[in-house]
Design a protein around this motif. Structure first.
Motif, PDB file in Angstrom:
ATOM      1  N   UNK A 162      11.527-105.451   0.269  1.00 25.25           N
ATOM      2  CA  UNK A 162      10.837-104.186   0.533  1.00 25.25           C
ATOM      3  C   UNK A 162      11.428-103.471   1.747  1.00 25.25           C
ATOM      4  N   UNK A 213      12.983 -99.881   2.858  1.00 25.15           N
ATOM      5  CA  UNK A 213      13.045 -98.459   2.503  1.00 25.15           C
ATOM      6  C   UNK A 213      13.796 -97.688   3.579  1.00 25.15           C
ATOM      7  N   UNK A 260      13.810 -93.709   5.193  1.00 25.67           N
ATOM      8  CA  UNK A 260      13.074 -92.461   5.295  1.00 25.67           C
ATOM      9  C   UNK A 260      13.905 -91.448   6.075  1.00 25.67           C
ATOM     10  N   UNK A 299      14.082 -96.836  -1.754  1.00 24.09           N
ATOM     11  CA  UNK A 299      13.137 -97.944  -1.687  1.00 24.09           C
ATOM     12  C   UNK A 299      13.744 -99.192  -2.328  1.00 24.09           C
ATOM     13  N   UNK A 321      15.146 -93.437   9.307  1.00 22.01           N
ATOM     14  CA  UNK A 321      14.495 -94.689   9.670  1.00 22.01           C
ATOM     15  C   UNK A 321      14.577 -95.692   8.521  1.00 22.01           C
ATOM     16  N   UNK A 366      12.638 -99.122   7.123  1.00 22.13           N
ATOM     17  CA  UNK A 366      11.287 -99.647   7.220  1.00 22.13           C
ATOM     18  C   UNK A 366      11.157-100.876   6.343  1.00 22.13           C
ATOM     19  N   UNK A 377       8.481-103.591   4.479  1.00 25.33           N
ATOM     20  CA  UNK A 377       7.100-103.843   4.070  1.00 25.33           C
ATOM     21  C   UNK A 377       7.028-105.192   3.353  1.00 25.33           C
ATOM     22  N   UNK A 405       3.953-103.991   9.032  1.00 20.77           N
ATOM     23  CA  UNK A 405       5.103-103.199   8.593  1.00 20.77           C
ATOM     24  C   UNK A 405       5.772-102.608   9.828  1.00 20.77           C
ATOM     25  N   UNK A 407       9.323-100.364  11.566  1.00 22.88           N
ATOM     26  CA  UNK A 407      10.380 -99.374  11.403  1.00 22.88           C
ATOM     27  C   UNK A 407      11.517 -99.649  12.386  1.00 22.88           C
ATOM     28  N   UNK A 417       8.555 -94.052  14.542  1.00 22.37           N
ATOM     29  CA  UNK A 417       7.375 -94.254  13.722  1.00 22.37           C
ATOM     30  C   UNK A 417       6.753 -95.622  13.982  1.00 22.37           C
ATOM     31  N   UNK A 463       3.588 -98.045  12.317  1.00 23.33           N
ATOM     32  CA  UNK A 463       2.502 -98.280  11.381  1.00 23.33           C
ATOM     33  C   UNK A 463       1.231 -98.614  12.167  1.00 23.33           C
ATOM     34  N   UNK A 484       3.995-101.370  -1.993  1.00 23.13           N
ATOM     35  CA  UNK A 484       4.626-101.532  -0.682  1.00 23.13           C
ATOM     36  C   UNK A 484       5.696-100.480  -0.388  1.00 23.13           C
TER      37      UNK A 484
END
Lengths: 111, 117
Positions: A36, A38, A40, A53, A91, A93, A95, A100, A102, B45, B47, B102
């Motif tokens: 997971x 990703x 951005x 993703x 960024x 990231x 998950x 989570x 970044x 960023x 979360x 996710x």
């Protein structure tokens, strides 16, 4: 999991490629077999937007000049030919494992 | 069109409270996890919190545990973030984001929260 991006700034000539690296402090392979990770994009003054993703899948509407690759702990976002609208901060990231997290962000700007 | 629209931000004194809202449209709100992500001025960023489709599971970043509460009203297609005991370091733009398996695929425009005396 700590996400580390390099470089933090990337001045690029229009039409030339750009590459951003993202390294995680531990493997991002989930027990379900997925990774997971990703990517951005955040253009100036805009909210983040999903580009890529699960390492390499382009989100709906994302131009094919964007591509993602990698495995385990090392990942890369490539822009094949940078356009003016690609200026912004990128960024990575993860998950895979909470919380989570970044990367710090990589600023792409035009030379 | 799939959209998220945050509201409720503003200026609040240290120790004060604020409730953020996020209105969803264009998708089946009750079928997705929802999240809050924040961005301090000039920073990256972070979360903040996530909530399961039916509200039965909630997760928070350590720095807000015990102070912030995430909740949702599926009938109203709305997500909330109750923020108490606010600190200067909570100053940020707060984004509402949908996640699908996710993947944080849809983001709102954000709402600014400033904690200052």
């Amino acid at each position: 999991i700590v996400m580390t991006q390099t470089p933090l700034s990337s001045p690029v000539t229009l039409g030339q490629p750009a590459s951003i690296s993202c390294r995680s402090s531990q493997s991002l392979v989930h027990s379900d077999g997925n990774t997971y990770l990703s990517w951005l994009q955040q253009r100036p003054g805009q909210p983040p937007r999903l580009l890529i993703y699960k390492i390499s899948n382009r989100f709906s509407g994302v131009p094919d000049r964007f591509s993602g690759s990698g495995a385990g702990t090392d990942f890369t976002l490539k822009i094949s030919r940078v356009e003016a609208e690609d200026v912004g901060v990128y960024y990575c990231m993860q998950a895979t494992q909470g919380p989570w997290t970044f990367g710090q962000g990589t600023k792409v700007e035009i030379k | 069109e799939v959209q998220l629209a945050e509201s409720g931000g503003g200026l609040v004194q240290p120790g004060g409270s604020l409730r953020l809202s996020c209105a969803a449209s264009g998708f089946t709100f009750s079928s997705n996890w929802m999240n809050w992500v924040r961005q301090a001025p000039g920073k990256g960023l972070e979360w903040v919190a996530s909530i399961k489709e039916d509200g039965s599971e909630k997760y928070y970043v350590d720095s807000v545990k015990g102070r912030f509460t995430i909740s949702r009203d599926n009938a109203k297609k709305s997500l909330y973030l109750q923020m108490n005991s606010l600190r200067a370091e909570d100053t940020a733009v707060y984004y509402c984001a949908r996640s699908t398996l996710r993947i944080f695929d849809i983001w709102g425009q954000g709402t600014m929260v400033t904690v200052s005396s």
